[in-house]
Write an enzyme that holds these catalytic residues in place. Structure first.
Site: not given
Lengths: 317, 317
Positions: B12-13, B130, B218, B280
């Site tokens: 997102g960053n 979430k 994601k 991740k």
């Protein structure tokens, strides 16, 4: 034999009817009805590119953006256009895939987020005419004029909130993502593109493209899309089965087949409503002039019949 | 020689930094920085598929939807996901095209609105975890629980508004638009797909796909995308140059190259933050197991170096 490629331009009512509140469920139901008809066209052997308006969806989004402005920033009109392409494109690809599968057609359906180039020199940037977003009182409008540099106009006199923001509606020059759209078509996909007339962008001195606060007419952009994919037919779907002359008079007459010259004469005579049938006829005429093939204006449920010559208004060379 | 195909997952960053307000202009500037780095990778001979998060954008949109609810209906979470795909995809394709042109690469860039299938049986539907959208007081949260059947949880105790809506984060099963994505890649396009983890859809008894109120991770969706396009490498970009063990302690150690077995041991030992580095590493491990090739976790500015083995955390078979 390669099958005819049709660009279908859908009006806003294919997605949200005027008397509806506009929930996701309602819009999916409307899109479902539309998708079923488009699937029939594809099942009949046509290759299809779909484009669509976004008036009601962009309008709702602009209200949401404004109402929450103290908490999160409103996005630009270009960004809101991009958002509605995702929203409507998703609904359309979801329902169209479903009806294609039911009809035994296995073509994938893909929405392409589409930018459409406009010119800085477009006269509409000097005198914007396209109303967008909520209605305001005069005081609210004047405040937005000062604070946000909006251009506002009184568009509905003698009502509580007669004022609205107006933005330019420049001519579309180029479909930026045309190579991707054509690659998808070559692969056998059904493509949804240039929603809401496309995200308007202008060429910058550094060679980049910058989003602009404008709304491109979706039928005009539909013609540029038809050009970009070299469409064999351009069909504009609306509320009525035909374009009419002497519309809403006792001598009203449905147009079956008209030449470019006839269409231009009727346009000149003011036979078609500005902002309604007028721009559709204009876009159709542009397509016929360019392609030397026909354009059709009709209603959703007559679309397949119209393609086979049984219905609708046909504009011919 | 066919060049290596890389799936790049952006955090997102890359689009909105935590300390930013989130205007369209700010987001375009952030995306521009990101796009410049990705263009370098492409100019170095890699073919690329980009996927990205949408947390801040979806969060802002949910607030806007809620604030305007008395005027226009809030769209479903699935529809909001589709909207952010349009929004972020547009920004990314606009800036990436620009930097590619500057680098002399003429590849088109195309955003594909992407649905991702999930299973009704996913355990996360029973116990959603979430958090999405705005924070609420307990009273507000309880009211939404009753009125809208939201599942709400206290996620930030000892604050003014500790409650939030929680939704399921189910496993991605399939990238619905994979054929279109692959057709675009074959044509030489750079593709942006599966933004925000994709629009979650479930298979209906009638064979249709229905949007669900859920958010897919994601990076997990990024792995399914990497599988769908048969990627040679999967690279997850984040704030840090490496994954670390003993993170934020005096014995902190950057991981350079780790095997699947080592990664799994560290995961088991709780070395990686849940909801941050943990997913991740998990997504990277899944890719390496499936592809027998490497996955990389690093920061945006080290991405190209990392691809050439000079930097980053490499997870290898």
């Amino acid at each position: 034999m390669s099958k005819d490629l049709i660009v279908i331009a859908l009006g806003g009512n294919a997605i949200k009817q005027a008397d509806q509140w506009g929930t996701t469920e309602e819009q999916l139901r409307n899109v479902d009805v539309t998708a079923q008809q488009i699937a029939k066209i594809i099942a009949n052997g046509y290759r299809v590119v779909v484009t669509h308006g976004n008036g009601p969806q962009a309008g709702a989004l602009l209200i949401q953006q404004e109402e929450a402005e103290q908490f999160v920033p409103a996005q630009t009109l270009a960004a809101c256009g991009a958002m509605t392409q995702g929203q409507i494109g998703w609904a359309m690809q979801n329902r169209l895939s479903y009806h294609l599968k039911k009809a035994g057609v296995m073509s994938p359906v893909c929405t392409v987020v589409t930018q459409v180039q406009v010119s800085d020199d477009d006269p509409d940037f000097k005198d914007p005419s396209k109303p967008v977003g909520p209605f305001y009182t005069k005081d609210e409008a004047k405040q937005l004029e000062t604070e946000k540099k909006y251009i506002v106009k009184e568009v509905k006199p003698n009502t509580d909130k007669p004022w609205r923001r107006v933005v330019p509606s420049p001519e579309p020059i180029d479909i930026i993502e045309k190579d991707s759209i054509n690659a998808l078509l070559s692969s056998g996909a059904i493509v949804i593109a240039s929603g809401g007339g496309g995200i308007p962008v202008r060429q910058m001195p550094d060679d980049g493209l910058e989003g602009v606060d404008a709304v491109i007419d979706k039928d005009r952009a539909g013609f540029k899309l038809a050009q970009a994919v070299k469409a064999d037919k351009f069909i504009i779907l609306t509320d009525v089965e035909n374009a009419y002359i002497r519309y809403n008079t006792p001598e009203q007459k449905a147009l079956k087949e008209i030449s470019i010259a006839e269409a231009e004469k009727y346009l000149e005579d003011g036979e078609f409503l500005k902002g309604s049938m007028g721009p559709k006829i204009e876009a159709a005429v542009r397509f016929v002039k360019w392609s030397k093939k026909e354009a059709i204006i009709t209603s959703l449920h007559k679309a397949l019949d119209a393609l086979e010559g049984k219905n609708g208004t046909h504009i011919i060379p």
